[in-house]
Motif scaffolding. Structure first.
Motif, mmCIF file in Angstrom:
data_model
loop_
_atom_site.group_PDB
_atom_site.id
_atom_site.type_symbol
_atom_site.label_atom_id
_atom_site.label_comp_id
_atom_site.label_asym_id
_atom_site.label_seq_id
_atom_site.Cartn_x
_atom_site.Cartn_y
_atom_site.Cartn_z
ATOM 1 N N LEU A 13 0.771 -1.281 -0.076
ATOM 2 C CA LEU A 13 -0.014 -0.065 0.018
ATOM 3 C C LEU A 13 0.832 1.300 -0.041
ATOM 4 N N MET A 14 1.986 1.117 0.866
ATOM 5 C CA MET A 14 2.905 2.385 0.897
ATOM 6 C C MET A 14 3.564 2.535 -0.538
ATOM 7 N N ASP A 15 4.156 1.503 -0.948
ATOM 8 C CA ASP A 15 4.775 1.595 -2.294
ATOM 9 C C ASP A 15 3.811 2.188 -3.337
ATOM 10 N N ILE A 16 2.509 1.618 -3.453
ATOM 11 C CA ILE A 16 1.654 2.243 -4.386
ATOM 12 C C ILE A 16 1.606 3.848 -4.229
ATOM 13 N N GLY A 17 1.561 4.267 -2.955
ATOM 14 C CA GLY A 17 1.275 5.594 -2.794
ATOM 15 C C GLY A 17 0.319 6.253 -1.816
ATOM 16 N N TYR A 18 -0.572 4.979 -1.284
ATOM 17 C CA TYR A 18 -1.598 5.260 -0.169
ATOM 18 C C TYR A 18 -0.957 5.933 0.921
ATOM 19 N N GLN A 19 -1.494 6.781 1.394
ATOM 20 C CA GLN A 19 -1.517 7.234 2.863
ATOM 21 C C GLN A 19 -1.833 5.930 3.687
ATOM 22 N N THR A 20 -0.891 5.550 4.438
ATOM 23 C CA THR A 20 -1.227 4.046 4.713
ATOM 24 C C THR A 20 -1.327 4.067 6.462
ATOM 25 N N GLY A 21 -2.418 3.520 7.106
ATOM 26 C CA GLY A 21 -2.770 3.640 8.422
ATOM 27 C C GLY A 21 -2.744 2.057 8.804
ATOM 28 N N THR A 22 -2.510 1.977 10.177
ATOM 29 C CA THR A 22 -2.567 0.587 10.889
ATOM 30 C C THR A 22 -2.489 0.760 12.273
ATOM 31 N N GLY A 23 -2.792 -0.321 13.044
ATOM 32 C CA GLY A 23 -3.235 -0.193 14.356
ATOM 33 C C GLY A 23 -3.287 -1.630 15.014
ATOM 34 N N VAL A 24 -3.631 -1.426 16.125
ATOM 35 C CA VAL A 24 -3.893 -2.548 17.027
ATOM 36 C C VAL A 24 -5.118 -2.543 18.000
ATOM 37 N N MET A 25 -5.219 -3.625 18.463
ATOM 38 C CA MET A 25 -6.275 -3.935 19.578
ATOM 39 C C MET A 25 -5.520 -3.797 20.843
ATOM 40 N N ILE A 26 -6.195 -3.150 21.986
ATOM 41 C CA ILE A 26 -5.429 -3.183 23.257
ATOM 42 C C ILE A 26 -6.014 -4.127 24.390
#
Ligand code: 5AD
Length: 524
Positions: free
Chosen positions: A338-351
């Motif tokens: 996703l980053m490579d394509i050029g998207y602003q990329t988000g991620t995250g986790v559960m706590i």
């Protein structure tokens, strides 16, 4: 008492080698906290992870707040800090019966203790903010300065996650907020979420819409999806997010391509690279092939959210079936693609997922930084009965009584806030979301997060009739609400956090442009 909770604390601590600071839930009980006036409400809040009532947006000014919740100081700018007024004896009355009793009943030792703690908090608040945050020096190893991020080692992050002292916690939240403000000012952006389908080919062991969950499945017709997007645009939302269960069929991808193109067309938007034209579109539709990601990007989506869920591959394998459909490395590869394509990329986790440790959480934060996340969305794990992880959770915590449940939520909420604050400190330029799940465990969860490092909020604009079937976890807030209500509710919440809601702008993460040596849009 607190058997379940002790267990959780131990689990969380299991692999903690730092020693010293303990995550001890029980000790957080019964501390009376100062609450900023604009957020002040009655203190009879009671919630439960098992029986959630959700939040009633209609009743904002009366909604309840955990009475001992340690709220960060909302403020407009770091230079001109607008402190909430120091409570006087008169204000005390407004803090609820319990407090009123505390100030009068001198014979009650508990009340006396509360009074003393409160005096300490008042004392603390009288100090200027830049002095208050100095209590963090012992965790950071350097003197923190307002608005200036510090570098932290994993061990230091673990120690911060273990902070129990309320004033230190508050200093952490205020310090994180000062960093947010030094980068984004007090600007907060909306992303309207359209949960357009709950059809899912994945079987994540924690999720309420996993393949093996008995829920009526729906996919909104194209026109209806577009209609919600146009509504968002007409209501001056800068961006939307299209979210759904995962389905990587050609039918789904081409449907999305059409929907994205149509939304772009009808909101005057251009293609990739044409920043800030039309409605900003983010996707949260799971793991897809590179080709599909590219097609969706070319159609006009420019952001993508894909939570890694946990940065620990071993824990990940316990949270998911062990098949080729649920591979941690694949998910990570998707983020890189996703980053490579050029998207602003988000991620995250559960706590606070069962068997997660504080070390895992520290690693999660370091993972976000290493991978270069532009957006971060984290929320507490919340039980969903009828799921394998829900079953494990019920075995560990199902016996809790009301007081224990409340305490559990309190500990969980603090931990989630600390994660938000640390994300801001470690990845200062990212867009960090005040997530819906935070509100599931504290009615003021989202506005509190907005003063503790978050700068983003995502009103749900899914048509009401579908919401009941998009419950990723029990007690998901806003299930009976309309998009108009969600808009109004979150507009209020942003106001209460003393932030400025920015309309008609995309609100892109600055990190994205800096990494690429691009000019940041809307910045002269
Ligand atoms: N509790 C909290 N969050 C959950 N999600 C899924 N199930 C749960 C749960 N039981 C989150 C996951 C997913 C996002 C869309 O919802 O992190 O990425």
């Amino acid at each position: 008492m607190m058997k379940g909770l002790k267990k959780s604390a131990t689990t969380l601590l299991r692999s903690s080698k730092s020693g010293g600071i303990n995550f001890k839930a029980a000790s957080l009980i019964s501390e009376l906290k100062f609450v900023p006036n604009q957020l002040l409400m009655r203190n009879n809040f009671s919630t439960s992870l098992i029986q959630q009532h959700g939040d009633h947006h209609h009743d904002h000014h009366h909604h309840d707040l955990m009475e001992d919740e340690l709220l960060p100081t909302p403020k407009k700018t770091i230079i001109n800090i607008k402190e909430p007024p120091i409570p006087t004896e008169v204000d005390l009355g407004a803090m609820g019966e319990q407090v009123a009793t505390a100030s009068s009943a001198n014979s009650d030792p508990k009340a006396a203790e509360r009074k003393m703690k409160r005096a300490r908090t008042v004392n603390y608040l009288q100090k200027p903010l830049e002095q208050r945050i100095l209590v963090l020096e012992k965790y950071f190893g350097v003197k923190p300065e307002l608005g200036k991020p510090v570098e932290l080692t994993k061990e230091q992050i673990v120690n911060v996650l273990n902070i129990e002292d309320h004033e230190e916690q508050r200093a952490l939240f205020d310090y994180a907020n000062s960093i947010t403000e030094s980068i984004y000012g007090s600007k907060v952006y909306f992303r309207g979420i359209i949960e357009f389908s709950n059809v899912c080919q994945k079987d994540c062991n924690y999720c309420g819409i996993r393949k093996h969950m008995q829920v009526p499945r729906y996919t909104m017709p194209k026109e209806e999806i577009i209609e919600q997007a146009i509504w968002a645009y007409e209501n001056h939302f800068g961006s939307i997010m299209l979210q759904s269960g995962e389905l990587n069929t050609e039918g789904r991808i081409s449907m999305l391509v059409d929907v994205i193109r149509e939304i772009k067309k009808r909101t005057g938007g251009g293609g990739p690279g044409e920043w800030n034209k039309g409605l900003g579109i983010a996707l949260g539709v799971g793991e897809l092939s590179r080709e599909s990601y590219q097609r969706l990007y070319d159609a006009g989506a420019h952001r993508y959210l894909l939570r890694i869920e946990t940065s620990n591959p071993e824990l990940y394998s316990k949270l998911h079936p062990n098949d080729e459909n649920h591979v941690w490395e694949e998910r990570k590869k998707c983020l890189e693609t996703l980053m490579d394509i050029g998207y602003q990329t988000g991620t995250g986790v559960m706590i606070m997922i069962p068997n997660q440790t504080v070390q895992d959480l520290a690693d999660d934060l370091l993972f976000f930084r290493k991978i270069g996340a532009d957006m971060i969305g984290m929320g507490p794990y919340i039980v969903q009965e009828g799921t394998p992880i829900g079953k494990i959770w019920m075995e560990q915590y199902g016996h809790m009584n009301e007081a224990e449940k409340k305490e559990y939520n309190r500990v969980l909420f603090r931990l989630a806030l600390k994660m938000t604050a640390l994300a801001r400190i470690l990845i200062p330029e990212a867009n960090i979301s005040a997530t819906t799940a935070l509100q599931a465990i504290n009615p003021a969860g989202r506005e509190i997060a907005l003063s503790s490092g978050a700068n983003m909020v995502m009103p749900i604009i899914t048509p009401t009739k579908y919401r009941v079937n998009y419950q990723l976890y029990q007690g998901k807030p806003c299930i009976d609400d309309t998009k108009e209500e969600c808009k109004r509710c979150l507009t209020d919440r942003v106001k209460w956090s003393n932030k400025q809601l920015i309309l008609d702008e995309w609100g892109d993460p600055i990190s994205y442009f800096n990494k690429r040596n691009m000019k940041v849009p809307n910045k002269e």
